[in-house]
Design an enzyme around this catalytic site. Structure first.
Site, PDB file in Angstrom:
ATOM      1  N   SER A 225      52.409  33.125  51.272  1.00  0.00           N
ATOM      2  CA  SER A 225      51.722  32.860  50.022  1.00  0.00           C
ATOM      3  C   SER A 225      50.320  33.412  50.207  1.00  0.00           C
ATOM      4  CB  SER A 225      51.678  31.363  49.759  1.00  0.00           C
ATOM      5  OG  SER A 225      50.802  31.110  48.698  1.00  0.00           O
ATOM      6  N   ARG A 226      49.967  34.413  49.402  1.00  0.00           N
ATOM      7  CA  ARG A 226      48.702  35.104  49.674  1.00  0.00           C
ATOM      8  C   ARG A 226      47.492  34.406  49.074  1.00  0.00           C
ATOM      9  NH1 ARG A 226      51.963  39.456  48.140  1.00  0.00           N
ATOM     10  NH2 ARG A 226      53.153  40.065  49.959  1.00  0.00           N
ATOM     11  N   VAL A 227      47.660  33.519  48.123  1.00  0.00           N
ATOM     12  CA  VAL A 227      46.480  32.882  47.541  1.00  0.00           C
ATOM     13  C   VAL A 227      46.509  31.365  47.608  1.00  0.00           C
ATOM     14  CG1 VAL A 227      45.891  34.768  46.000  1.00  0.00           C
ATOM     15  CG2 VAL A 227      47.471  33.025  45.229  1.00  0.00           C
TER      16      VAL A 227
ATOM     17  N   THR B 198      54.117  40.286  43.081  1.00  0.00           N
ATOM     18  CA  THR B 198      53.768  38.873  43.208  1.00  0.00           C
ATOM     19  C   THR B 198      52.772  38.617  44.338  1.00  0.00           C
ATOM     20  OG1 THR B 198      55.804  38.675  44.485  1.00  0.00           O
ATOM     21  CG2 THR B 198      55.882  37.942  42.215  1.00  0.00           C
ATOM     22  N   ASP B 199      52.272  37.382  44.416  1.00  0.00           N
ATOM     23  CA  ASP B 199      51.279  37.009  45.423  1.00  0.00           C
ATOM     24  C   ASP B 199      51.923  36.396  46.653  1.00  0.00           C
ATOM     25  OD1 ASP B 199      49.145  37.572  43.537  1.00  0.00           O
ATOM     26  OD2 ASP B 199      49.778  35.736  42.543  1.00  0.00           O
TER      27      ASP B 199
END
Ligand SMILES: Nc1ncnc2c1ncn2[C@@H]1O[C@H](COP(=O)(O)OP(=O)(O)OP(=O)(O)O)[C@@H](O)[C@H]1O
Ligand SMILES: [Mg+2]
Length: 547
Positions: free
Chosen positions: A365-367, A339-340
């Site tokens: 949360s990477r994006v 997951t991101d």
């Protein structure tokens, strides 16, 4: 009459060729060799494809999974107990597909699309494949639109964008499902549709969720796919794929879907059970070797499509249950790496009254940052820094007044920020109002109020802002964070804070009885925002404007 061997050969050849061209009816029918635990071994299906649907008696559907040299291992859906050795199995020639469509919104369905809520049959005309190849890089575009959860802690610090895959992970009973449900309720008037896939939960729980959503007026935005705890493993295995297919129906029409898989731990259990029964070799923790691939294939289907393909999106919110917070177990690490980002929930926080019990230190949360509205991005930056300073010093809080004033201030601020991020379930907050509350907290308007009264303050503030300056909130929600907007907001909060009254003086010491009234009546001009943080920021800004 003389027969030429040449002729015979050519006749035989043409017959054999004819057989190859789809008339080989005989090999399309097989027989059940053995059946147990919802798994059948079938002989005679020579051309069978992996993931092909098979027709069995008593309306049982099979799904071919193991293609072996002399038999096919298939999982069975439906009343498989009625299948006996020797039953005939027919190939259908097509891969497993699921009925999909708008008509399913507001309903509880099985992974095969059959209504489970007793509200009558669902008439759908379209079907989509259960397994569908995820779009490649060229077919995608970056995630830039927000998927608001309505939760202050998430939307400010762990923002989720449309098309993202964000994991919700935590021990049992830590509020994982609550986050998903609140997100649905928060979007009851948005253009998002939801597919909530309940895997291995009790049916009563699923019905309860449907009732909660109906009460909140959000049920007709959701398709609930239920594979309850008492179902056979194959149905649970199929559920998230069915959910993804139902979401893709909206995605590929240019719409915006969110698929919630609650939870993939139980999905992995079902897959392990099925695989062991199919005699696939067990690997780590007895899971089959491809369990990673199973989940990555599923989550890869979350996407923000390019404009050329309609610009639709599907966001995935998988849920994983951990045992005693152990994120290094096989399935949790797998899904974390797919997951991101993850929202990490902790029982310790839950029990100490932090709701939602999100550990913001290790949640990421990477994006989603690119998808945040700019006012939120601005106020959240400060929130993150102050919260992490608070966490660093938290252990010293017990020393109380022995601490230096700076530390005391950081601790006092932190305690109020934590309170600000607290939120009851089923009470999602629009993003504009979230900005107002976080702004008030990070600019020190809460510093002179008792921690226990923070909630009351914020509720009052929200009401005040909504009744007095609705337009300001709308402007903020629309992404406006100009100096003018900020000034307007600051004035509004300062006036409200004065009306609300203070509990503490500027050094953070409790005010004597009656004293607070005196301060309340003091004009806002001399009192300022009432605390150092707000003033210093006003100066900062003035300096910035001058430069
Ligand atoms: N923000 C909140 N405020 C108050 N109570 C909450 C909040 N979030 C969750 N709860 C309560 O905590 C309990 C557990 O919540 P929930 O069922 O969402 O957890 P879960 O992690 O999904 O549990 P399970 O492991 O059983 O699936 C519920 O009783 C719920 O009402
Ligand atoms: Mg749950």
């Amino acid at each position: 009459m003389q027969i030429k061997p040449d002729e015979i050969t050519s006749i035989l050849k043409s017959r054999i060729e004819g057989l190859d061209q789809g008339q080989a009816e005989l090999t399309e029918v097989g027989t059940v060799l053995s059946v147990a635990d919802g798994i059948a071994r079938i002989h005679g299906l020579e051309n069978c494809m992996s993931f092909e649907m098979l027709e069995l008696p008593h309306d049982v559907t099979g799904l071919a999974l193991n293609l072996e040299s002399d038999n096919v291992g298939a999982v069975l859906f439906g009343p498989w107990e009625k299948i006996v050795e020797g039953d005939t199995v027919k190939r259908t020639g097509h891969l497993l597909d699921i009925p999909v469509g708008e008509q399913m919104l507001g309903r509880i369905v099985s992974p095969l699309g059959i209504a489970l809520d007793g509200k009558g049959d669902i008439e759908v005309t379209e079907r989509r494949p259960a397994e569908f190849k995820a779009p490649g890089v060229v077919q995608r575009q970056p995630v830039t639109e927000p998927m608001q959860t309505g939760l202050k802690a998430v939307d400010s610090m762990i923002p989720i964008g449309r098309g993202q895959r964000e994991l919700i992970i935590g021990d049992r009973q830590t509020g994982k499902t609550a986050i998903a449900i609140d997100t649905i309720i928060n979007n009851k008037d948005s253009d998002l549709v939801f597919v909530y896939v309940a895997i291995g939960q009790r049916m009563a729980t699923v019905v309860g969720i449907a009732e909660t959503l109906a009460e909140a007026g959000a049920l007709d935005k959701v398709i609930i796919v239920a594979a309850s705890a008492d179902e056979a493993a194959p149905i649970k295995f199929l559920a998230p794929y069915a959910g993804a297919a139902m979401g893709e129906y909206f995605l590929y029409k240019g719409g915006h879907a969110v698929a919630i898989y609650d939870d993939l731990t139980k999905h992995a259990f079902a897959y392990r059970q099925m695989s062991l029964l199919l005699r696939r070799p067990p690997g780590r923790e007895a899971y089959p070797g491809d369990v990673f691939y199973l989940h990555s294939r599923l989550l890869e289907r979350a996407v923000k499509l390019s404009d050329a393909l309609g610009g639709g999106s599907m966001t995935a919110l998988p849920v994983i249950e951990t045992q005693a917070g152990d994120v290094s177990a096989y399935i949790p690490t797998n899904v974390i790496s797919i997951t991101d980002g993850q929202i990490f929930l902790e029982p310790k926080l839950f029990n100490s009254g932090v709701r939602p019990a999100i550990n913001v230190g290790i949640s990421v949360s990477r994006v989603g940052g690119n998808a945040q509205i700019s006012p939120m991005k601005k106020v959240a930056g400060r929130l993150k820094i102050e919260l992490s300073q608070y966490r660093d010093l938290e252990a010293f809080a017990q020393f109380g007044s022995d601490l230096d004033p700076d530390t005391q201030r950081t601790l006092a601020r932190g305690a109020r920020l934590v309170k600000t991020l607290n939120q009851n379930e089923r009470e999602p907050l629009a993003v504009g109002l979230q900005v107002v509350q976080v702004y008030a907290a990070t600019n020190g308007f809460l510093d002179r109020i008792d921690v226990d009264r923070v909630d009351e303050f914020l509720v009052g503030l929200t009401q005040r802002v909504q009744s007095e300056d609705r337009a300001l909130v709308d402007k903020i929600a629309g992404g406006d964070w100009s100096d003018e907007t900020q000034d307007g907001l600051k004035k509004l909060i300062a006036t409200y804070a004065d009306d609300f009254g203070y509990d503490l003086d500027e050094e953070g010491q409790p005010l004597a009885e009656g004293e607070s009234d005196r301060i309340v009546s003091r004009p806002a001009a001399t009192n300022g925002a009432g605390e150092p943080g707000a003033e210093s920021e006003a100066q900062e800004e003035a300096a910035g404007a001058a430069a």
